[in-house]
Design a protein around this motif. Structure first.
Motif, mmCIF file in Angstrom:
data_model
loop_
_atom_site.group_PDB
_atom_site.id
_atom_site.type_symbol
_atom_site.label_atom_id
_atom_site.label_comp_id
_atom_site.label_asym_id
_atom_site.label_seq_id
_atom_site.Cartn_x
_atom_site.Cartn_y
_atom_site.Cartn_z
ATOM 1 N N VAL A 298 0.831 -1.205 0.000
ATOM 2 C CA VAL A 298 0.000 0.000 0.000
ATOM 3 C C VAL A 298 0.870 1.261 0.000
ATOM 4 C CG1 VAL A 298 -1.876 1.211 1.162
ATOM 5 C CG2 VAL A 298 -1.841 -1.278 1.144
ATOM 6 N N SER A 299 2.065 1.192 0.586
ATOM 7 C CA SER A 299 3.004 2.326 0.510
ATOM 8 C C SER A 299 3.390 2.593 -0.941
ATOM 9 C CB SER A 299 4.254 2.029 1.330
ATOM 10 O OG SER A 299 3.964 1.964 2.701
ATOM 11 N N GLY A 300 3.677 1.527 -1.676
ATOM 12 C CA GLY A 300 4.024 1.669 -3.088
ATOM 13 C C GLY A 300 2.870 2.225 -3.895
ATOM 14 N N ILE A 301 1.665 1.750 -3.617
ATOM 15 C CA ILE A 301 0.473 2.241 -4.313
ATOM 16 C C ILE A 301 0.265 3.724 -4.029
ATOM 17 C CG2 ILE A 301 -2.053 2.099 -4.353
ATOM 18 C CD1 ILE A 301 -1.729 -0.940 -3.879
ATOM 19 N N SER A 302 0.410 4.104 -2.761
ATOM 20 C CA SER A 302 0.266 5.505 -2.365
ATOM 21 C C SER A 302 1.286 6.386 -3.080
ATOM 22 C CB SER A 302 0.431 5.630 -0.849
ATOM 23 O OG SER A 302 0.374 6.984 -0.444
ATOM 24 N N ALA A 303 2.529 5.927 -3.139
ATOM 25 C CA ALA A 303 3.594 6.695 -3.799
ATOM 26 C C ALA A 303 3.330 6.830 -5.295
ATOM 27 C CB ALA A 303 4.939 6.019 -3.555
ATOM 28 N N MET A 304 2.829 5.766 -5.914
ATOM 29 C CA MET A 304 2.539 5.807 -7.346
ATOM 30 C C MET A 304 1.469 6.851 -7.657
ATOM 31 S SD MET A 304 0.326 4.824 -9.967
ATOM 32 C CE MET A 304 -0.723 3.490 -9.384
ATOM 33 N N PHE A 305 0.383 6.837 -6.872
ATOM 34 C CA PHE A 305 -0.680 7.823 -7.099
ATOM 35 C C PHE A 305 -0.173 9.241 -6.833
ATOM 36 C CE2 PHE A 305 -3.863 4.343 -6.823
ATOM 37 C CZ PHE A 305 -4.654 4.701 -7.888
ATOM 38 N N PHE A 306 0.584 9.403 -5.739
ATOM 39 C CA PHE A 306 1.059 10.738 -5.381
ATOM 40 C C PHE A 306 1.908 11.352 -6.495
ATOM 41 C CE2 PHE A 306 4.496 13.445 -3.828
ATOM 42 C CZ PHE A 306 3.776 14.454 -3.210
ATOM 43 N N ILE A 307 2.869 10.606 -7.028
ATOM 44 C CA ILE A 307 3.754 11.174 -8.037
ATOM 45 C C ILE A 307 3.004 11.473 -9.329
ATOM 46 C CG2 ILE A 307 4.590 8.967 -8.961
ATOM 47 C CD1 ILE A 307 6.622 12.235 -8.396
ATOM 48 N N HIS A 308 2.008 10.661 -9.659
ATOM 49 C CA HIS A 308 1.185 10.945 -10.839
ATOM 50 C C HIS A 308 0.437 12.256 -10.674
ATOM 51 C CE1 HIS A 308 1.018 7.896 -14.052
ATOM 52 N NE2 HIS A 308 1.494 7.067 -13.145
ATOM 53 N N ILE A 309 -0.186 12.426 -9.521
ATOM 54 C CA ILE A 309 -0.967 13.641 -9.273
ATOM 55 C C ILE A 309 -0.058 14.858 -9.214
ATOM 56 C CG2 ILE A 309 -2.498 14.802 -7.632
ATOM 57 C CD1 ILE A 309 -3.269 11.840 -6.728
ATOM 58 N N PHE A 310 1.045 14.754 -8.467
ATOM 59 C CA PHE A 310 1.973 15.873 -8.303
ATOM 60 C C PHE A 310 2.587 16.284 -9.644
ATOM 61 C CE2 PHE A 310 6.233 17.585 -7.531
ATOM 62 C CZ PHE A 310 5.941 18.621 -6.662
ATOM 63 N N GLU A 311 3.035 15.308 -10.420
ATOM 64 C CA GLU A 311 3.677 15.615 -11.701
ATOM 65 C C GLU A 311 2.680 16.179 -12.708
ATOM 66 O OE1 GLU A 311 5.917 16.228 -14.947
ATOM 67 O OE2 GLU A 311 6.639 15.914 -12.903
ATOM 68 N N ASN A 312 1.500 15.573 -12.791
ATOM 69 C CA ASN A 312 0.532 16.044 -13.780
ATOM 70 C C ASN A 312 0.046 17.454 -13.477
ATOM 71 O OD1 ASN A 312 -2.519 16.329 -14.688
ATOM 72 N ND2 ASN A 312 -1.542 14.895 -16.095
ATOM 73 N N VAL A 313 -0.410 17.679 -12.252
ATOM 74 C CA VAL A 313 -0.891 19.009 -11.879
ATOM 75 C C VAL A 313 0.264 20.003 -11.888
ATOM 76 C CG1 VAL A 313 -1.966 20.383 -10.054
ATOM 77 C CG2 VAL A 313 -2.812 18.075 -10.539
ATOM 78 N N GLY A 314 1.443 19.546 -11.413
ATOM 79 C CA GLY A 314 2.607 20.426 -11.360
ATOM 80 C C GLY A 314 3.038 20.925 -12.730
ATOM 81 N N MET A 315 2.985 20.061 -13.744
ATOM 82 C CA MET A 315 3.428 20.493 -15.080
ATOM 83 C C MET A 315 2.431 21.472 -15.703
ATOM 84 S SD MET A 315 2.788 17.241 -17.612
ATOM 85 C CE MET A 315 1.114 16.746 -18.113
ATOM 86 N N THR A 316 1.144 21.328 -15.371
ATOM 87 C CA THR A 316 0.154 22.235 -15.956
ATOM 88 C C THR A 316 0.205 23.630 -15.343
ATOM 89 O OG1 THR A 316 -1.558 21.498 -14.411
ATOM 90 C CG2 THR A 316 -1.411 20.336 -16.514
ATOM 91 N N ILE A 317 0.718 23.731 -14.126
ATOM 92 C CA ILE A 317 0.807 25.057 -13.487
ATOM 93 C C ILE A 317 2.236 25.589 -13.476
ATOM 94 C CG2 ILE A 317 -1.239 24.647 -12.086
ATOM 95 C CD1 ILE A 317 0.528 24.065 -9.701
ATOM 96 N N GLY A 318 3.149 24.892 -14.164
ATOM 97 C CA GLY A 318 4.514 25.388 -14.320
ATOM 98 C C GLY A 318 5.473 25.035 -13.221
#
Length: 379
Positions: free
Chosen positions: A305-325
């Motif tokens: 579940v730690s791995g699953i949590s990390a996978m979701f977190f990096i997807h969300i952070f990277e996707n939203v982060g790239m759209t806002i610069g």
């Protein structure tokens, strides 16, 4: 493999399930707008969503102690899929890397499928060999085991997905008890390797880094996507322009608006309030993942579940982060929102595993229950 006796239904994490249900429906709502109201374009996403909920309930009946025994076959199959992608993958002209396998009408991205397989295999591997993780030989073997799939993904080449793997692998090493002396040493090596990689980037990948460092560098060329995404988000302000009324989204100014830049569509049409609503749901989901991992007495479950949590977190952070610069542009999809049946099903599979883990009875629970039944029978 299917054993409801090993499940405590009272432990079913309803908050996690509700947050995921909300996100999946919200994602369909936004995707419908991104496709300008063409229901035919989201039929596959609707089908994947329905199949995803079925998958969750199937996984919730599975005995985690039994299925973890299949970790080596799962790992080997994952590597085979990644090797087949290197040999027969397609998509470089359309998406910049040969990361897709096309089998007639079926199109899959194996590096997305293997995320759940590698997380699963790593959790079982660390559960079995965590006592050796801080020994030099044990660490080398563990690093080789973890990084082979990353190397195969880099050979496609798909740097964005490789970074996702590296992030959740690093989190799982940390959760497995890796010593700080090794963490610092590996971090230093990673930084040097990353700098060397940056210096040797060419083509559109180099342009993305340059555009990130200087957003005004080429707004009509390589920086067009980032610039239009930012304009869309900014124009949404507090309440947005209105559902299906975003000028940037509806008139085709945002490239990849159905996939990588779906957040820009949401922010333009529903504004800051709509974006915050999505982020709150994601925070609740990840919080529940962390709670399941923290509260589990089972090392395999905790690491999984730690791995699953990390996978979701990096997807969300990277996707939203790239759209806002805040991050360079990469082809990282937003869970439950970006178009793509394969990735959506993998998201549901990960949620299903986490929910199944939350209900899994420990050996102590089973022993206590057996003892109780024996006493009850005697009386």
């Amino acid at each position: 493999m299917f054993n409801l006796k090993k499940k405590d239904l009272k432990r079913f994490d309803w908050l996690l399930f509700i947050s995921v249900a909300f996100l999946s429906l919200y994602g369909l709502f936004i995707l419908y707008s991104a496709f300008s109201g063409k229901i035919s374009n989201i039929k596959s996403q609707i089908v994947a969503t329905v199949l995803g909920f079925i998958l969750i309930f199937v996984l919730c009946t599975m005995d985690m102690d039994v299925i973890k025994k299949a970790w080596m076959p799962v790992y080997v199959i994952s590597l085979i899929l990644l090797l087949l992608t290197i040999l027969f993958g397609q998509g470089e002209q359309e998406w910049g890397s040969n990361s897709w396998l096309i089998l007639g009408p079926i199109q899959i991205q194996p590096s997305e499928v293997t995320k759940v397989g590698i997380i699963f295999a790593l959790a079982a591997y660390f559960d079995k060999y965590k006592s050796n993780i801080n020994k030099p030989s044990g660490l080398l073997i563990s690093m080789a085991f973890a990084l082979v799939p990353v190397i195969l993904i880099l050979l496609q080449p798909d740097f964005g997905t490789a970074m996702v793997y590296i992030f959740f692998i690093a989190v799982m090493f940390f959760m497995a008890g890796l010593s700080w002396k090794w963490i610092i040493a590996l971090l230093a090596i990673a930084i040097v390797g990353f700098l060397i990689l940056l210096l040797n980037l060419k083509g559109y990948r180099a342009d993305r880094i340059h555009d990130f460092l200087d957003p005004s560098r080429d707004t009509s060329g390589s920086g067009w996507q980032q610039q239009q995404g930012l304009i869309a988000i900014g124009s949404g302000m507090l309440t947005g322009r209105g559902y299906m009324k975003g000028t940037q989204a509806q008139y085709g100014y945002i490239p990849e608006k159905e996939t990588d830049y779906i957040f820009s569509v949401l922010a333009e049409e529903l504004g800051f309030i709509g974006a915050i609503l999505m982020l709150i749901a994601f925070v609740i989901m990840i919080y529940r993942f962390i709670a399941i991992s923290k509260n589990s007495k089972n090392t395999f479950v905790s690491l999984l579940v730690s791995g699953i949590s990390a996978m979701f977190f990096i997807h969300i952070f990277e996707n939203v982060g790239m759209t806002i610069g805040l991050m360079p542009v990469t082809g990282i999809p937003l869970p439950f929102f970006s178009s793509g049946g394969t990735f959506l099903l993998i998201c549901f599979a990960n949620v299903g595993l986490a929910l199944s883990a939350s209900m899994q009875k420990s050996s102590y629970d089973i022993e206590d229950a057996s003892e109780y039944e024996t006493i009850k029978f005697i009386r």
